[in-house]
Design an enzyme around this catalytic site. Structure first.
Site, PDB file in Angstrom:
ATOM      1  N   ASP A  51     -27.064 -19.974 -34.007  1.00  0.00           N
ATOM      2  CA  ASP A  51     -25.989 -19.889 -34.996  1.00  0.00           C
ATOM      3  C   ASP A  51     -24.769 -20.703 -34.567  1.00  0.00           C
ATOM      4  O   ASP A  51     -24.068 -21.286 -35.401  1.00  0.00           O
ATOM      5  CB  ASP A  51     -25.589 -18.429 -35.208  1.00  0.00           C
ATOM      6  CG  ASP A  51     -26.612 -17.663 -36.036  1.00  0.00           C
ATOM      7  OD1 ASP A  51     -27.474 -18.303 -36.669  1.00  0.00           O
ATOM      8  OD2 ASP A  51     -26.546 -16.413 -36.046  1.00  0.00           O
ATOM      9  N   GLY A  52     -24.498 -20.725 -33.257  1.00  0.00           N
ATOM     10  CA  GLY A  52     -23.372 -21.516 -32.756  1.00  0.00           C
ATOM     11  C   GLY A  52     -23.553 -22.994 -33.042  1.00  0.00           C
ATOM     12  O   GLY A  52     -22.603 -23.691 -33.428  1.00  0.00           O
ATOM     13  N   GLU A 124     -14.984 -17.427 -39.502  1.00  0.00           N
ATOM     14  CA  GLU A 124     -13.680 -16.801 -39.414  1.00  0.00           C
ATOM     15  C   GLU A 124     -12.654 -17.715 -38.782  1.00  0.00           C
ATOM     16  O   GLU A 124     -12.991 -18.703 -38.112  1.00  0.00           O
ATOM     17  CB  GLU A 124     -13.739 -15.495 -38.605  1.00  0.00           C
ATOM     18  CG  GLU A 124     -13.817 -15.666 -37.088  1.00  0.00           C
ATOM     19  CD  GLU A 124     -15.196 -15.924 -36.550  1.00  0.00           C
ATOM     20  OE1 GLU A 124     -15.319 -16.837 -35.702  1.00  0.00           O
ATOM     21  OE2 GLU A 124     -16.146 -15.240 -36.967  1.00  0.00           O
ATOM     22  N   ASP A 152      -3.332  -7.402 -30.018  1.00  0.00           N
ATOM     23  CA  ASP A 152      -3.898  -8.579 -29.351  1.00  0.00           C
ATOM     24  C   ASP A 152      -4.143  -9.747 -30.301  1.00  0.00           C
ATOM     25  O   ASP A 152      -4.172 -10.903 -29.874  1.00  0.00           O
ATOM     26  CB  ASP A 152      -5.222  -8.217 -28.665  1.00  0.00           C
ATOM     27  CG  ASP A 152      -5.017  -7.405 -27.398  1.00  0.00           C
ATOM     28  OD1 ASP A 152      -3.845  -7.243 -26.981  1.00  0.00           O
ATOM     29  OD2 ASP A 152      -6.007  -6.916 -26.832  1.00  0.00           O
ATOM     30  N   ASN A 166     -15.889 -10.491 -36.293  1.00  0.00           N
ATOM     31  CA  ASN A 166     -15.316  -9.413 -37.107  1.00  0.00           C
ATOM     32  C   ASN A 166     -15.993  -8.076 -36.846  1.00  0.00           C
ATOM     33  O   ASN A 166     -15.331  -7.055 -36.627  1.00  0.00           O
ATOM     34  CB  ASN A 166     -15.430  -9.797 -38.584  1.00  0.00           C
ATOM     35  CG  ASN A 166     -15.132  -8.649 -39.519  1.00  0.00           C
ATOM     36  OD1 ASN A 166     -13.993  -8.278 -39.729  1.00  0.00           O
ATOM     37  ND2 ASN A 166     -16.183  -8.065 -40.093  1.00  0.00           N
ATOM     38  N   LYS A 167     -17.307  -8.043 -36.853  1.00  0.00           N
ATOM     39  CA  LYS A 167     -18.031  -6.781 -36.661  1.00  0.00           C
ATOM     40  C   LYS A 167     -17.838  -6.235 -35.250  1.00  0.00           C
ATOM     41  O   LYS A 167     -17.786  -5.022 -35.042  1.00  0.00           O
ATOM     42  CB  LYS A 167     -19.523  -6.963 -36.942  1.00  0.00           C
ATOM     43  CG  LYS A 167     -20.319  -5.651 -36.871  1.00  0.00           C
ATOM     44  CD  LYS A 167     -21.789  -5.868 -37.170  1.00  0.00           C
ATOM     45  CE  LYS A 167     -22.541  -4.538 -37.148  1.00  0.00           C
ATOM     46  NZ  LYS A 167     -22.476  -3.880 -35.833  1.00  0.00           N
TER      47      LYS A 167
END
Length: 269
Positions: A51-52, A124, A152, A166-167
């Site tokens: 995915d990266g 994101e 943070d 996010n998750k």
């Protein structure tokens, strides 16, 4: 069967991957696809890796709106954006032969920092402190002040990106068919003196957001665009909205977003 047949392969060249990718190239030629060296000439852009690598392919090929993106893993683990593996060319062959692929469209977000040239993110955009002290950001929604965040950092994600960073900080998993963006806090400070919403906030895709960094000495935050850190000095504000573009992906018909969520987070094997 797809009629536009120029294919660009995005991968990090090594002797090992060059050898491994040869049978895949031969398979594409067998189905009358034409390999091109310029991604701007491609009808299909194939990322080789996880995915990266797929996120890097989007960024390095400048989010081509007319091209279709396809993720092929170079290992056995399949991700959210990689339905195929170089280790299983039979599955690719069967998908091409039986036309078991379909085009799905996914949203991106448009990010503008300090009113400079905007750019896109597929998963994101995150903004975090780079020093060991509380990060203070004023959050505006549709140009109306919403809250003063202390903590943070903050993440603004797309529905497809909701299963990523996010998750991991407690954000909601969002159906990618929804036109929406999500704001999620990273270690917010909540006590009798300071207060934030303290939960993920999902906004309509018609909404816009501005994150204004309070200039209290924490003026060099770490800004992440998907899996890439940006070198930005003196960040004053970050404006984010759902982009007008859609990323078109070639996906297996029988591998929906929620099937991938189930396989990734719920199945033990």
């Amino acid at each position: 069967m797809l009629t536009k047949r120029n294919v660009f392969l995005f991968y990090k060249p090594t002797n090992e991957i060059e050898e491994k990718i040869k049978p895949f190239k031969e398979l594409l030629v067998q189905y009358n696809y034409r390999l091109v060296s310029n991604y701007k000439e491609a009808h299909i852009i194939v990322s080789i890796g996880g995915d990266g690598a797929f996120l890097q392919a989007l960024r390095k090929t400048e989010f081509q709106q007319e091209a279709l993106y396809l993720g092929v893993n170079n290992g056995d683990h399949l991700g959210f954006y990689t339905d195929f593996s170089l280790n299983d060319l039979t599955s690719i062959d069967e998908a091409l032969k039986n036309e078991n692929v379909e085009i799905r469209q996914y949203p991106a977000i448009e990010v503008t920092i300090n009113d400079e040239k905007p750019f896109y993110c597929f998963n994101e955009c995150s903004i975090r402190s780079n020093v060991i002290r509380t990060f203070v950001v004023d959050v505006f929604i549709d140009d109306i002040f919403f809250e003063r965040f202390r903590g943070d950092g903050l993440i603004v994600s797309t529905p497809t990106g909701s299963t990523a960073y996010n998750k991991s900080v407690g954000g909601a998993v969002v159906d990618p068919r929804l036109k929406a963006i999500q704001l999620t806090e990273i270690s917010s400070l909540n006590n009798n003196e300071f207060r934030t919403l303290g939960s993920p906030l999902i906004l309509s895709g018609n909404s816009s957001m501005k994150l204004s960094v309070v200039q209290d000495g924490n003026d060099y935050p770490i800004i992440g665009a998907d899996n890439e850190a940006l070198s930005i000095r003196h960040c004053h504000d970050v404006k984010i909205k759902l982009a007008d573009i859609k990323i078109k992906m070639l996906k297996l018909k029988d591998n929906s977003f929620f099937q991938r969520v189930q396989k990734t987070f719920l199945n033990k094997n």
